[in-house]
Every structure is written in structure tokens, then in C-alpha cells.
Design a protein around this motif. Structure first.
Motif, mmCIF file in Angstrom:
data_model
loop_
_atom_site.group_PDB
_atom_site.id
_atom_site.type_symbol
_atom_site.label_atom_id
_atom_site.label_comp_id
_atom_site.label_asym_id
_atom_site.label_seq_id
_atom_site.Cartn_x
_atom_site.Cartn_y
_atom_site.Cartn_z
ATOM 1 N N LEU A 12 18.150 -0.540 65.342
ATOM 2 C CA LEU A 12 19.027 -1.714 65.420
ATOM 3 C C LEU A 12 20.315 -1.541 64.621
ATOM 4 C CD1 LEU A 12 16.633 -4.815 65.279
ATOM 5 C CD2 LEU A 12 18.028 -4.054 67.197
ATOM 6 N N PRO A 13 20.287 -0.941 63.409
ATOM 7 C CA PRO A 13 21.548 -0.794 62.663
ATOM 8 C C PRO A 13 22.595 0.068 63.362
ATOM 9 C CG PRO A 13 19.663 -0.531 61.192
ATOM 10 C CD PRO A 13 19.119 -0.550 62.593
ATOM 11 N N ALA A 14 22.188 0.818 64.395
ATOM 12 C CA ALA A 14 23.137 1.671 65.120
ATOM 13 C C ALA A 14 23.981 0.895 66.116
ATOM 14 C CB ALA A 14 22.388 2.788 65.836
ATOM 15 N N LEU A 15 23.678 -0.370 66.337
ATOM 16 C CA LEU A 15 24.432 -1.163 67.304
ATOM 17 C C LEU A 15 25.894 -1.273 66.904
ATOM 18 C CD1 LEU A 15 21.931 -4.079 68.006
ATOM 19 C CD2 LEU A 15 22.702 -2.374 69.665
ATOM 20 N N GLN A 16 26.772 -1.019 67.869
ATOM 21 C CA GLN A 16 28.218 -1.119 67.659
ATOM 22 C C GLN A 16 28.821 -1.882 68.832
ATOM 23 O OE1 GLN A 16 30.061 -0.024 65.041
ATOM 24 N NE2 GLN A 16 28.260 0.767 63.977
ATOM 25 N N THR A 27 25.231 -7.499 67.711
ATOM 26 C CA THR A 27 25.082 -7.059 66.319
ATOM 27 C C THR A 27 23.618 -7.082 65.882
ATOM 28 O OG1 THR A 27 25.402 -9.330 65.540
ATOM 29 C CG2 THR A 27 27.361 -7.918 65.652
ATOM 30 N N PRO A 28 23.280 -6.302 64.860
ATOM 31 C CA PRO A 28 21.903 -6.342 64.337
ATOM 32 C C PRO A 28 21.497 -7.725 63.837
ATOM 33 C CG PRO A 28 23.025 -4.375 63.561
ATOM 34 C CD PRO A 28 24.066 -5.215 64.240
ATOM 35 N N PHE A 29 22.442 -8.488 63.233
ATOM 36 C CA PHE A 29 22.042 -9.794 62.726
ATOM 37 C C PHE A 29 21.704 -10.755 63.866
ATOM 38 C CE2 PHE A 29 26.731 -10.702 62.775
ATOM 39 C CZ PHE A 29 26.729 -11.888 63.481
ATOM 40 N N TRP A 30 22.385 -10.620 65.010
ATOM 41 C CA TRP A 30 22.041 -11.467 66.146
ATOM 42 C C TRP A 30 20.694 -11.048 66.736
ATOM 43 C CZ3 TRP A 30 23.809 -16.031 67.066
ATOM 44 C CH2 TRP A 30 23.560 -16.651 68.289
ATOM 45 N N ALA A 43 17.391 -1.896 70.675
ATOM 46 C CA ALA A 43 18.711 -1.270 70.619
ATOM 47 C C ALA A 43 18.682 0.002 71.459
ATOM 48 C CB ALA A 43 19.093 -0.944 69.185
ATOM 49 N N VAL A 44 19.705 0.167 72.288
ATOM 50 C CA VAL A 44 19.759 1.293 73.223
ATOM 51 C C VAL A 44 21.128 1.961 73.107
ATOM 52 C CG1 VAL A 44 19.760 1.952 75.666
ATOM 53 C CG2 VAL A 44 18.136 0.226 74.835
#
Length: 346
Positions: A12-16, A27-30, A43-44
Motif C-alpha cells: 500500500l505505501p507504494a501507491l502514487q 492514497t494509502p490513507f484512503w 495496491a497494484v
């Protein structure tokens, strides 16, 4: 022949987010917020030749082991209709191996927008317009790059008048946080009863405030408008990188002619300018100035601030099972009629 689309899970932290516009939805927080309220977040990361990006895929479980996937505000693609549909077809086929076995469709809610004329892409049978949009397809966005004073001449004269009127009536606006959320939630309860709309649980908003405490580039601010000891209205605004978004609003039934809604927006817009935001999204309004639209007043209110009226194409569905998808969308259309027509008349 177009190069193959390749997709695989990532942390998830890799989401951009690949779009400034509504980028918070990727975003990871969403993802964590939605996971706390009935969704599974995946996350993909994907690539096609030199093109690459990430996707937050939200999965909703349904009875009998079924479910569907929802991808908000992504992917952002500068492609023509045919090329975009071909890409989404290839991406959906690739995601099939990542999604649960019972997932029978994907709902895409792409961030790309037009200004002025509201036009829908001419997709073929591969993608169908969803019976319901999840995110508002039409909105008003203010350009903050030239500062607050530059916005004033663009505002409708009635909007400027109402901002000044709230000042003359001594409406004061306070910026707060989760410590005042119970006060705002009582206003929200009043608003949902008055407007006959669904009331989210208090915990939804409380968790979002707590979730954002740990975020270095995002924060929530609760603005409350008072006159003397009376709490008149409140809004919740998300500041995310270069964008500020008016997410939620509520008001009491007293002193509405003191124009607290205008005072709140004026303060939030000024704070967004000071925070270095480039855009302020009023987040949802009717698509045109139709006086017969049930939310015509909302259109006048939001467009009165002089922003750009943006139109997205809304949600589009890619089906893996025609039978299950047809049954689900019939039920969804019925639910939409109940909430938007029957419930508001009774």
C-alpha cells in the motif's frame, strides 16, 4: 500491436496518485479508511511498455461469495476513446488474476475531465456506463495560484455580497480538529434529517481525522461558524499536497440568513492559499444551471465562487459475468430510485 499490460500486487505505501485532481482517492490513507468500513484494499502496480503507474483497487464483498472491484480516480490516461478502451480491456483482463474469484465486475471512476460541454466517451460494449456514480462527476474547482484577492473579481456579485453580509452579522469562523467533531456531527444529523439523506456513523469521520494525523502531506481541518453562542454550520476540508477539497458540510436550522456557508468557504479558501494549494475543489454540483434540477441552489452556490466547472464521465463498468452484472445493476438502479426519488418524497 499494443504492448501487453502487466499488473501485480505491491505494498500500500507504494501507491502514487498520477493525478492532482482528486488524488487523495489513490492514497494509502484512503485505502486504510475504506478498509475500516467494509472494503478490502489492494495496491497494484502496472506497466505497458514505458508507461507505468499504481492503482488502489477497493473490493466489496457481496453475499454468496460474490463481489466487485472499484478503482477511484484512476487510471489517468491521455488517450483517445478507442485506445483508452483497449487499455482498460487489457488492464481488466490482467487484474482478473489478482481479484477474488467471485469478483464479477470492475467499476472505473477515471479522473480525466472536460470543461464546458459535458460529453461521455463513446465506449463500445466492453465498458458500460454504471447505473450510479460513486464520486460526483461534476464539480467546481478554483484556481488558487494567483491568491485569494484575485479570486474576488471572478466571484458572482451575490457571492461577494453574502461573504460581506456574514462579516456584518458578526459570524465568526473557527478552525478546529477532531476535538470539536461531536459538535459538527450534531449539525450533520440535523442536515441529513432536513435533506432526507443517509447519515454516516460518527466513527467514519472520527477515524478519518485520526488516520490523517500520521500523514506528512495531508491533513483535515474542521471549520465551524458561530454567531454569539450559536453554532450555525461547519465544513470539513482535506488539504492534500497541492489540492484542497471541501469534503463534507452541515448546518443548523437557525440564522441561515446570516450566510455562514459563505463565511466558511471564504475562510477555507484563504487557508488553502496560505497552505500553498493550487486548487480548491468544491466537490460536487449539478452539471448545468437547470432551474428545475433538485439541487439548483447548490449549483448557484458553488459556481458563485467563480471556479471552473469540470465534467467527468463518471463511473464505467467492465463485466466478467454478464448474468451477475445484469442482476446487480438492476438492483442498483432500484436502490438509486429509492434514495433519489421515493425517499425524498416521503
Amino acid at each position: 500491436m499494443a504492448e501487453r499490460v502487466i499488473a501485480e500486487r505491491c505494498p500500500l505505501p507504494a501507491l502514487q496518485a498520477d493525478s492532482l485532481y482528486n488524488g487523495f482517492l489513490q492514497t494509502p490513507f484512503w485505502a486504510r479508511q475504506k478498509e475500516a468500513f467494509g472494503w478490502k484494499a489492494e495496491a497494484v502496480k502496472w506497466r505497458q511498455g514505458e508507461e507505468r503507474g499504481t492503482l488502489l483497487v477497493l473490493i466489496k464483498k457481496l453475499p454468496l461469495g460474490l463481489g466487485f472491484a472499484y478503482i477511484p480516480a484512476a487510471p489517468s490516461l491521455e488517450l483517445g476513446t478507442e485506445d483508452r478502451e483497449a487499455f482498460l480491456d487489457a488492464l481488466s483482463r490482467e487484474l482478473r488474476g489478482i481479484l477474488p474469484l467471485g469478483c464479477f465486475f470492475i467499476r472505473y471512476d477515471m479522473p480525466d475531465f472536460s470543461v464546458g460541454e459535458d460529453t461521455l466517451p463513446d465506449f463500445s460494449e466492453l465498458l458500460k456506463k454504471a447505473p450510479m456514480d460513486i464520486q460526483p462527476p461534476d464539480t467546481v474547482v478554483l484556481n488558487l495560484k494567483d491568491g485569494y484577492e484575485a479570486l474576488l473579481p471572478r466571484m458572482h456579485k451575490k457571492t461577494r455580497y453574502n461573504i460581506r453580509l456574514s462579516e456584518k452579522k458578526a459570524v465568526r469562523v473557527e478552525a478546529a480538529g477532531v476535538e470539536k467533531l461531536t459538535d459538527w456531527y450534531e449539525l450533520n444529523r440535523i442536515t441529513t434529517l432536513r435533506d432526507k439523506i443517509a447519515l454516516r456513523p460518527y466513527g467514519y469521520y472520527e477515524r478519518l481525522f485520526k488516520e490523517l494525523k500520521a500523514e506528512p502531506e495531508a491533513r483535515l481541518t474542521l471549520y465551524l461558524a458561530y454567531h454569539e453562542e450559536d453554532l450555525l454550520a461547519g465544513i470539513i476540508v482535506l488539504f492534500n499536497k497541492k489540492e484542497a477539497i471541501y469534503l463534507y458540510g452541515a448546518s443548523s436550522n437557525v440564522k441561515r440568513n446570516f450566510m455562514p456557508a459563505y463565511a466558511l468557504q471564504a475562510r477555507a479558501i484563504q487557508d488553502a492559499v496560505e497552505a500553498g494549494c493550487e486548487e480548491y475543489d468544491l466537490y460536487g454540483c449539478p452539471p448545468s444551471a437547470d432551474p428545475d434540477h433538485p439541487m439548483a441552489g447548490l449549483y448557484r452556490f458553488k459556481t458563485g465562487f467563480g471556479g471552473e466547472l469540470r465534467h467527468r464521465s463518471g463511473a464505467w463498468d467492465y463485466s466478467y459475468s454478464k448474468l451477475f452484472y445484469t442482476l446487480y445493476t438492476l438492483l442498483e438502479a432500484g436502490r438509486r430510485w429509492y434514495h433519489q426519488s421515493w425517499k425524498k418524497r416521503h
